[in-house]
Design a protein around this motif. Structure first.
Motif, mmCIF file in Angstrom:
data_model
loop_
_atom_site.group_PDB
_atom_site.id
_atom_site.type_symbol
_atom_site.label_atom_id
_atom_site.label_comp_id
_atom_site.label_asym_id
_atom_site.label_seq_id
_atom_site.Cartn_x
_atom_site.Cartn_y
_atom_site.Cartn_z
ATOM 1 N N ALA A 159 0.837 -1.201 0.000
ATOM 2 C CA ALA A 159 0.000 0.000 0.000
ATOM 3 C C ALA A 159 0.870 1.250 0.000
ATOM 4 C CB ALA A 159 -0.923 -0.005 1.220
ATOM 5 N N MET A 160 1.936 1.192 0.763
ATOM 6 C CA MET A 160 2.853 2.331 0.845
ATOM 7 C C MET A 160 3.527 2.580 -0.506
ATOM 8 S SD MET A 160 3.863 4.577 2.862
ATOM 9 C CE MET A 160 4.991 5.877 2.436
ATOM 10 N N GLU A 161 3.954 1.502 -1.128
ATOM 11 C CA GLU A 161 4.571 1.609 -2.458
ATOM 12 C C GLU A 161 3.605 2.290 -3.424
ATOM 13 O OE1 GLU A 161 7.574 0.376 -3.716
ATOM 14 O OE2 GLU A 161 7.143 0.594 -5.856
ATOM 15 N N GLU A 162 2.356 1.885 -3.359
ATOM 16 C CA GLU A 162 1.385 2.460 -4.284
ATOM 17 C C GLU A 162 1.013 3.894 -3.914
ATOM 18 O OE1 GLU A 162 -1.316 -0.832 -4.364
ATOM 19 O OE2 GLU A 162 -0.420 -1.640 -6.193
ATOM 20 N N HIS A 163 1.083 4.198 -2.650
ATOM 21 C CA HIS A 163 0.813 5.575 -2.218
ATOM 22 C C HIS A 163 1.880 6.539 -2.769
ATOM 23 C CE1 HIS A 163 -0.323 8.931 0.385
ATOM 24 N NE2 HIS A 163 0.942 9.037 0.736
ATOM 25 N N THR A 164 3.118 6.173 -2.618
ATOM 26 C CA THR A 164 4.187 7.069 -3.093
ATOM 27 C C THR A 164 4.192 7.131 -4.627
ATOM 28 O OG1 THR A 164 5.778 5.258 -2.943
ATOM 29 C CG2 THR A 164 5.663 6.756 -1.081
ATOM 30 N N GLN A 165 3.815 6.034 -5.236
ATOM 31 C CA GLN A 165 3.709 6.056 -6.697
ATOM 32 C C GLN A 165 2.621 7.031 -7.136
ATOM 33 O OE1 GLN A 165 3.432 2.163 -8.629
ATOM 34 N NE2 GLN A 165 1.997 3.039 -10.105
ATOM 35 N N LYS A 166 1.543 7.039 -6.392
ATOM 36 C CA LYS A 166 0.419 7.899 -6.760
ATOM 37 C C LYS A 166 0.773 9.376 -6.569
ATOM 38 C CE LYS A 166 -4.602 8.106 -6.591
ATOM 39 N NZ LYS A 166 -4.493 9.459 -7.118
ATOM 40 N N ILE A 167 1.550 9.686 -5.536
ATOM 41 C CA ILE A 167 1.994 11.064 -5.357
ATOM 42 C C ILE A 167 2.660 11.537 -6.648
ATOM 43 C CG2 ILE A 167 3.644 12.568 -4.148
ATOM 44 C CD1 ILE A 167 3.208 10.957 -1.649
ATOM 45 N N LEU A 168 3.523 10.686 -7.195
ATOM 46 C CA LEU A 168 4.254 11.055 -8.410
ATOM 47 C C LEU A 168 3.327 11.132 -9.625
ATOM 48 C CD1 LEU A 168 7.408 8.831 -7.826
ATOM 49 C CD2 LEU A 168 7.376 11.335 -7.849
ATOM 50 N N SER A 169 2.499 10.132 -9.797
ATOM 51 C CA SER A 169 1.661 10.128 -11.003
ATOM 52 C C SER A 169 0.628 11.259 -10.968
ATOM 53 C CB SER A 169 0.985 8.768 -11.208
ATOM 54 O OG SER A 169 0.151 8.441 -10.124
ATOM 55 N N ASP A 170 0.180 11.622 -9.767
ATOM 56 C CA ASP A 170 -0.740 12.761 -9.659
ATOM 57 C C ASP A 170 -0.075 14.055 -10.131
ATOM 58 O OD1 ASP A 170 -2.794 11.243 -8.760
ATOM 59 O OD2 ASP A 170 -2.672 11.854 -6.655
ATOM 60 N N ILE A 171 1.173 14.224 -9.723
ATOM 61 C CA ILE A 171 1.896 15.418 -10.152
ATOM 62 C C ILE A 171 2.039 15.436 -11.680
ATOM 63 C CG2 ILE A 171 4.103 16.659 -10.019
ATOM 64 C CD1 ILE A 171 4.472 15.437 -7.226
ATOM 65 N N LEU A 172 2.322 14.275 -12.236
ATOM 66 C CA LEU A 172 2.496 14.200 -13.688
ATOM 67 C C LEU A 172 1.186 14.491 -14.421
ATOM 68 C CD1 LEU A 172 4.844 11.079 -13.776
ATOM 69 C CD2 LEU A 172 5.487 13.431 -14.348
ATOM 70 N N GLU A 173 0.090 13.955 -13.920
ATOM 71 C CA GLU A 173 -1.232 14.239 -14.505
ATOM 72 C C GLU A 173 -1.512 15.740 -14.494
ATOM 73 O OE1 GLU A 173 -3.229 12.094 -15.800
ATOM 74 O OE2 GLU A 173 -2.804 10.122 -14.893
ATOM 75 N N GLU A 174 -1.312 16.294 -13.311
ATOM 76 C CA GLU A 174 -1.560 17.724 -13.120
ATOM 77 C C GLU A 174 -0.737 18.547 -14.112
ATOM 78 O OE1 GLU A 174 -0.586 18.823 -9.094
ATOM 79 O OE2 GLU A 174 -0.852 20.967 -9.532
ATOM 80 N N GLY A 175 0.530 18.170 -14.237
ATOM 81 C CA GLY A 175 1.414 18.896 -15.142
ATOM 82 C C GLY A 175 1.015 18.727 -16.598
ATOM 83 N N GLU A 176 0.500 17.555 -16.917
ATOM 84 C CA GLU A 176 0.053 17.351 -18.300
ATOM 85 C C GLU A 176 -1.145 18.254 -18.592
ATOM 86 O OE1 GLU A 176 -1.097 13.334 -19.487
ATOM 87 O OE2 GLU A 176 -2.220 14.193 -21.162
ATOM 88 N N ALA A 177 -2.058 18.342 -17.636
ATOM 89 C CA ALA A 177 -3.238 19.198 -17.801
ATOM 90 C C ALA A 177 -2.833 20.652 -18.026
ATOM 91 C CB ALA A 177 -4.134 19.083 -16.565
ATOM 92 N N GLU A 178 -1.741 21.045 -17.402
ATOM 93 C CA GLU A 178 -1.269 22.420 -17.565
ATOM 94 C C GLU A 178 -0.348 22.581 -18.776
ATOM 95 O OE1 GLU A 178 0.273 24.248 -14.033
ATOM 96 O OE2 GLU A 178 -1.159 23.203 -12.718
ATOM 97 N N GLY A 179 -0.153 21.519 -19.525
ATOM 98 C CA GLY A 179 0.681 21.601 -20.722
ATOM 99 C C GLY A 179 2.181 21.605 -20.450
#
Lengths: 229, 229
Positions: B154-174
């Motif tokens: 669960a911890m592994e997936e939590h830290t992974q999600k922190i990263l992927s969320d940032i990437l999603e957000e950044g993609e939305a902002e171009g």
DNA sequence: GTCTATACACAGATAGAC
DNA sequence: GTCTATCTGTGTATAGAC
């Protein structure tokens, strides 16, 4: 080349590996008939991987191994002198397989970019085909005696050098950007290792080895390739 | 931010960690005086890391631990109910430290690129500061009971999600290229882990944590950043 | 070649004196 | 709180029958 193509092209199967183990350690085994030895070694290796994947080599008792293989304790000791030697045997064979395969693939291509791709792919595909070996080699390395552990380190540096040599060569030809190629090689190795260390994660996320390899290559090439003007 | 700055800004030291361990497990300890408990826990933790780094937790006997800490077997058992519980205590504390730190750093920045950099840096710097904890958490995870191992996943997936969320957000902002961000997050995690899993290699090659972090960031940004037209 | 039975060391854990 | 002495289970490994 995708995984299926690699698998078909790669000759050796579990039985062949067991045979190699037999031939390499024949003098330390009380078993003389190759057919018997190979068949039982195959069982023993599979059992070791199955047990140690969950709890590690130290925690695996010889009684565990006896139960899983269906062979008695006495019979097991006819195949290797002791538990510690069994560890060395597996580690040695694992290293041999990796070195042999990577050296072969590095020689197959000429163009640095193609060579880089071939070596990265070969390593990851091989780790998929012989996942238990790779996982075991990594996780149980520290249970080796100093000499064995030194061999592990030497192997790590050998495969790193294969990669950094390709990068140097490509830089000289103007294909790759100038960079700290040693460090890049380390990163590539880290990405390769990820595949067999955290297989549970990729299984769960339904990511195939082909998808994984493509992503690694995209990342590496995005970083290494010289920008076209 | 470089490692020195991170280290100065990051308050907690070994003694503080030992105190956290005491407070979190007080009810299972026969020791009541905080000062005694914290001092001895610090010794115990250091001894565990020192012994297990070479041979693993399973292979560490309570007598090894007794010898290394200078405490008797009886005394040790006043600090934890059993060897297995000692493992859980360390794992739980390790996870808590990572989660707490990463969540904090992720909140600190606004711009996706800066946030990405901050989180990647924080993780690697933290793993340098508490290297034994990180190494131990990874290598000994499979000795946990299923519930503990699930927490690790669960911890592994939590830290992974922190990263992927940032990437999603950044993609939305171009700012970032569209990509399989889950997979990219996995790659980033693999690179981070490399630092504490193979420290011997980087020590030998005289690569500092700052050099390592810069290389990781260069690689990640080279891949993720949208190309300027 | 494989089995059963067993030797002997060492593991984790506890009791009870201090 | 910490120690020493000890209980009991399990570990690796071997001997010798089949």
């Amino acid at each position: 080349m995708n995984y299926d193509a690699f698998k078909k092209g790669y000759g050796a199967r579990h039985k062949d590996i067991a045979r190699q183990v037999f031939l390499a350690n024949q003098e330390n085994m009380r078993i003389k008939k190759e057919k018997t030895a190979v068949a039982n070694l195959e069982k023993i290796l599979a059992a070791v991987f199955s047990i140690t994947y969950k709890k590690g080599f130290q925690a695996m008792s010889m009684r565990d191994l006896s139960l899983k293989t269906g062979m008695s304790l006495g019979a097991l000791y006819a195949y290797f002198p002791g538990k510690e030697e069994l560890l060395s045997i597996i580690q040695d064979q694992g290293r041999y397989m990796v070195k042999d395969t990577l050296d072969r693939f590095a020689r197959q291509e000429d163009h640095p970019l193609e060579k880089l791709r071939a070596v990265i792919r070969a390593h990851i595909f091989l780790s998929e085909l012989f996942r238990p070996w790779f996982y075991f080699t990594f996780m149980e390395a520290r249970n080796l005696k100093p000499a064995g552990f030194d061999a592990v380190k030497a192997m790590e540096e050998h495969t790193q050098k294969i990669l950094s040599d390709i990068l140097e060569e490509g830089e000289a030809e103007g294909i790759f950007r100038p960079e700290n190629h040693e460090l890049t090689a380390c990163m590539i190795k880290a990405l390769q290792q990820e595949w067999y260390l955290k297989r549970w994660k990729y299984t769960r996320q339904k990511i195939t080895v082909d998808m994984f390899v493509d992503h690694v290559l995209a990342m590496v090439e995005g970083f290494c390739l010289a920008v076209k003007e």
